[in-house]
Design a protein around this motif. Sequence first.
Motif, PDB file in Angstrom:
ATOM      1  N   GLU A  68      17.619  12.654  72.845  1.00  0.00           N
ATOM      2  CA  GLU A  68      18.237  11.505  73.491  1.00  0.00           C
ATOM      3  C   GLU A  68      18.178  10.291  72.568  1.00  0.00           C
ATOM      4  N   ALA A  69      17.025  10.132  71.901  1.00  0.00           N
ATOM      5  CA  ALA A  69      16.837   8.978  71.017  1.00  0.00           C
ATOM      6  C   ALA A  69      17.867   9.010  69.888  1.00  0.00           C
ATOM      7  N   ALA A  70      18.121  10.191  69.338  1.00  0.00           N
ATOM      8  CA  ALA A  70      19.107  10.301  68.266  1.00  0.00           C
ATOM      9  C   ALA A  70      20.487   9.938  68.791  1.00  0.00           C
ATOM     10  N   GLY A 127      23.243   6.670  67.911  1.00  0.00           N
ATOM     11  CA  GLY A 127      24.643   6.844  67.575  1.00  0.00           C
ATOM     12  C   GLY A 127      24.902   8.044  66.690  1.00  0.00           C
ATOM     13  N   VAL A 128      23.879   8.881  66.501  1.00  0.00           N
ATOM     14  CA  VAL A 128      24.065  10.073  65.675  1.00  0.00           C
ATOM     15  C   VAL A 128      25.054  11.005  66.381  1.00  0.00           C
ATOM     16  N   SER A 139      31.978   1.765  78.581  1.00  0.00           N
ATOM     17  CA  SER A 139      33.224   2.048  77.847  1.00  0.00           C
ATOM     18  C   SER A 139      33.204   1.489  76.423  1.00  0.00           C
ATOM     19  N   LEU A 140      32.018   1.302  75.863  1.00  0.00           N
ATOM     20  CA  LEU A 140      31.946   0.858  74.473  1.00  0.00           C
ATOM     21  C   LEU A 140      32.513   1.928  73.560  1.00  0.00           C
ATOM     22  N   ASP A 141      33.303   1.520  72.580  1.00  0.00           N
ATOM     23  CA  ASP A 141      33.719   2.515  71.585  1.00  0.00           C
ATOM     24  C   ASP A 141      33.940   1.857  70.236  1.00  0.00           C
ATOM     25  N   GLY A 142      34.135   2.670  69.253  1.00  0.00           N
ATOM     26  CA  GLY A 142      34.436   2.177  67.918  1.00  0.00           C
ATOM     27  C   GLY A 142      33.362   1.227  67.396  1.00  0.00           C
ATOM     28  N   CYS A 183      24.637   0.621  69.141  1.00  0.00           N
ATOM     29  CA  CYS A 183      23.644   1.570  68.643  1.00  0.00           C
ATOM     30  C   CYS A 183      22.690   0.895  67.667  1.00  0.00           C
ATOM     31  N   ARG A 184      23.208  -0.033  66.896  1.00  0.00           N
ATOM     32  CA  ARG A 184      22.365  -0.650  65.894  1.00  0.00           C
ATOM     33  C   ARG A 184      21.526  -1.781  66.473  1.00  0.00           C
TER      34      ARG A 184
END
Lengths: 343, 296, 315, 325
Positions: free
Chosen positions: B188-190, B194-195, D86-89, D96-97
């Motif tokens: 889940e963490a990966a 965003g992996v 609905s986040l994308d791109g 994620c960062r």
Amino acid sequence: MKPLDLGTARASTTLPAALGGRIEPAAGTEPLLKVEGLSLTRGESLILDEVAFSLRRGATLGLLGESGAGKSTIALALIGLLRKPEVGLSGTITLDGEGDVVDAPEKAWLKLRGRRVAMIFQDASAALNPCFTIGRQIMTPLRRVLGLGRSAARVRAIELLESVGLNDAPSRLSAYPHQLSGGMQQRVMIAIALSSNPDLLLADEPTSALDVTIQAQIIRLILEETRRRSASCIFVLHDLALASQCCDDVVVLYGGQVVETGPSRIVLDAPMHPYTQALKGCVLEFDTEELEPLPSGAPSFASKSPGCRFADRCARALDKCAATKPPLVATRGRKLACWNPLP
Amino acid sequence: MVDIPVDTRLAARRPTRLEGLRALARSNIYFAIASIVVALFILSATFAPLVSPHPPLDQDMAAFMSPPLTENHMLGTDSFGRDLLARTIYGARYALAIGFGAVLIGALGGLIVGVAAGLSGGVTEWALMRFIDALLALPSLIMAIAFISILGQGVDKVILAVGVALIGPFSRTVRADVLQVKAQAFVEAAGLMGVKRLAIIWRHILPNVIFPLAVQATIRVSYAVLVSSGLSFLGIGVAPPTPDWGLMIAEGRSFVSFAPWIAGVPGTALAILLIALSIVGDGVREHFDPKLRKQG
Amino acid sequence: MLLFAAGKILQTLMVLLIVSAVSFTLLKLAPGDPIQIMLGTEYSPEAYTSLMKQLGLDRSMIEQYLRWLGSFVTGDWGVSYVSKAPIFQFAVVEALPVTLTLAASALALSVLIGVPLGVLAATRRGSIWDAATSVFTLTGTSFPSFYLGILLIWLFGVKFGLFPTMGFVAPWEDFWAGVSHLTLPAITLSIYFLAMIVRMTRANLIEVLEQPYIAAARARGEPNWRVVWVHGLRNILMPLVTILGLQLGALLQGAVLTETVFSLPGVGQMITNAVLNREYGIVQAGVMITACLFITTNLIVDLAYPYLDPRLRPR
Amino acid sequence: MSTAPIFRLLDVQKAYDVDAKGGSLFSRAKRRLRALDGVRLSLAPGESLAIVGESGSGKTTLLRVLLGLTHPTDGRALFREKDIASLDGVDRDRFCREVAAIYQDARGSLNPRMSVLDLIAEPLDHHKLCTNSDRSDRVAALMSRVGLSPAMMSRYVSALSGGQLRRIAIARALASEPSVLVADEAVSGLDVSTQAQILKLLRDLQREMGLSLLFITHDLGVAAYLCDRIAVMYLGRVVEAGLTREVLKAPAHPYTRALLNASPRFFAPISDPLPGEVPSPIDLPPGCRFAGRCVRAQDDCQKSEPALTPASPTRMFACFHPLAS
């Protein structure tokens, strides 16, 4: 499950004064339990190193320390579940009226366990047999220990469950442990432990698996029920604040050695041992601004190491700390094992 | 800089796998002995022409059914006058080749089917699950018999039949492992990081599945040897006059009342190899599976 | 609960259907033309086509399968090319009881001896008993049963002459003769199972005895024997039954080999002979019988879970 | 840095359908379990917010909504004013960062087949934050930042202690240079002295790096030490929120008061504990969901549910009969 089990039941119970302002147990009575020089070895490791404390009748005692301190080990030794030849055991455990039980054979322990000494475990959901109903688990000791008949045991079981705050007790008898919530399971454990009116109740972290509001309920229940039976209670705890609330006396352990022991109001209010002080410093009160954590480390259990086991993490350590173990001596209302205590 | 005491406690360096096995051999004397036995079997199978006193098919017209310790035939001869020691040494070739070959097929097939079933969802997963159930519905030997009846006899066919029969059990454990790993927080963490899904499967899921699979495979080698020799014993595996242990035991059965060694020599060899293989398999599993380790 | 059971049963039927379809298809693809085998020396192109029509072999695969399935569930399993006997009679009425008797007696033997042995080993860990048991389980689980059978024949049949070494007598017809004929095969078949049960009992019991509820039972003053035999055994029932269900396959395949060693006319021998004679109808029947046995047992185990472990019952 | 909130939850609901018990073969009555029921909160840059509640309060579901692991059945969960669902791109990459999670189960959140180096470097590699040559230097820097010796780089999870694992999890979370840390009970299950170390580390990091922190905990003491703001949850709803100091000094909601009373404090007598247990979140009766256990409950509490209303710019609570401050 109905949410409102105990509101009314609890409120109507008259509480012993001890829960508000504490009452001191009658002085001068023989101690119920006296532990002297208790050492326990497992293989090469010295798990307990000359532990000593005593417990008055009707009093509560807290065994305090972090994991690996030997708290639960003491509890298991006190109920005869850690015995020779599985482990090496020396010293004395004197239970009032039974004499020294450290070398007592299994046969003698069978007459003590569940009769004079009872125990509550950390995780009630694991300490109740998942395959048997609540009724069976509470009635078996009633029938075996007290020799009650089937129907008398049932009546008594219902009384006990009601006294620990389980509503709807008759129908709970046919329930399995997993059908109850964690708090309810712990209540059942308490009912089982109290069923034979033991003199000594051992409670091994009885609330660490529970939510805080349930923790308060359970601690109070244990205190009320033991006081009502004038039984003594030993709590195994890691929370110093909780210990200050529910224990008359405390024993602070580090790596199987007693570092400081005495009345909780003295020891926990103004600790003299650096370890007790450090533990106290880790307790978060709502106005805690700065934490001063101990450096990482774990005690060594090697039986050869001669000194104080806390020495390598201690900011006040002297040269002799690692070389010679400080004796447990009476100092300012408590007993302390430290070469360089706090002022 | 944050002023935090640096945690310098030295945790033991993780031993390499080879070191681990060596430590295992030192701590467990059975494992050490069994490993040596297995190694001996493998060596004598590999170098059979050099080790064997006779070619396996040579008939000694002067010595039919001679008991062990006869001159020239240390372990005796069979009803055709063939040297039992020679046949047993050559037999190890077949047993081991079939055992390892079949496990390889089974493990590969199980990996594919199990990973597919574990990672897919919905109808695909359901269909794959029923397929695994169907594979598991037949005991390996009986499934191998059924395949043999289609494929015909022969070493390659036995490897294939036993291998296919092992796909079911392998895919079940692989699927269970995939499901377990998939539910772990690090997967889940990966994902949170965003992996991409394929990278997660490749980097996080597969390594945690293949390793237990390899352990499983070492355990199942002895089972594969057992099933394949069972096939030959029934007379439907490897065809005579191949020096296969199962065949030799079957031949010896008819003479058990007056020449028990004909079945005894290959039978004992088979039993020793199987026991040694399963000790090695158990040792490997206990060593690498922390859940089992404490049960001792 | 009912829904759960219905779902499980449906799933089981589904699996059986898949097994039958796959094995049917595969066996159709097998080499060897059954019509040629049936006609043998009476071969002629005309006879061939008429027999082909008669057997429905000229129709599509799906049609053939459905016809086969229809007659299979009604008990019409066709006729053996070799013996000309109806396969159903042959397989279910004659062979199956032999296999079931053998398997049941081996199972009973292993459970009755294996559980107490496992308990003994678990409660006396590290003793000579425990060491002996672990040597036995290791040997027992990996010893080839067919070789063990031959050893037993040699020892008890040939050397001591205690037991017959061949053939089957139904215990319900002649009890003592039946028992003496069954003794060696049942022992042969049971060794693997016995070792497995000892091992499983020991391992699971050791794990259970480390659980807090066992310490709690001891702390309540329950004597050792009650802790082990009541609290301990009750909690290993479920893993034990699971293993029994899963290992039934091993029992069945062991039975195939044991039947061959002791010349018992059971399902195993039936399948083996059928393979050698290329009688795919009988192979198919044998496959279906074992699959049914295995799957039904595991269905029963699944359905028994809530009774074995209360935690699996709905709250 | 903009002051627009990083996270904003607008009346987020998350409900699950569960099988009703005792359903017959053909009628499978479904019942609604509302894990979250109208949660409204926001997290500004640099702010630290504690979500406090007991088991069953919905705090873990809340976390999953924030991380985009589950989507609300009603209401909106926004990250920098965009729907998380609905986040994308580019937005997705940014999410994620910028958002890093620290799990309760540190051991489970670290792949046992990867070395410490690879574990901490994974976010660096993924977001291409370093070159191959400075990879291990970056990891070493991160490790010393969280108080670990870089010599541990080649070890595996199985050889590390609980405290070390938490530090690695924190280092890994910091690797992607996030703007917000989301932590779920990140110090539970540790010995008090280790817990104190980790808490101190987290607070120092948050203050020095200007991170936002969303910390889920059951422990009011931890919340008080770590976070400026607090939101107390009960059965899927926020019952009280505000500045931690103010809330703990003078709680307005009876549940907050009860939690406070139940938390152990040195030498305080154990006050009357809250009666009963948290009821099942399935098919709740109308009215305030705390009414059944509340000593102050009156008739109106059974009838309608109090909304979370601001009492001052820094304080909100949902109660008809709040405790006087």
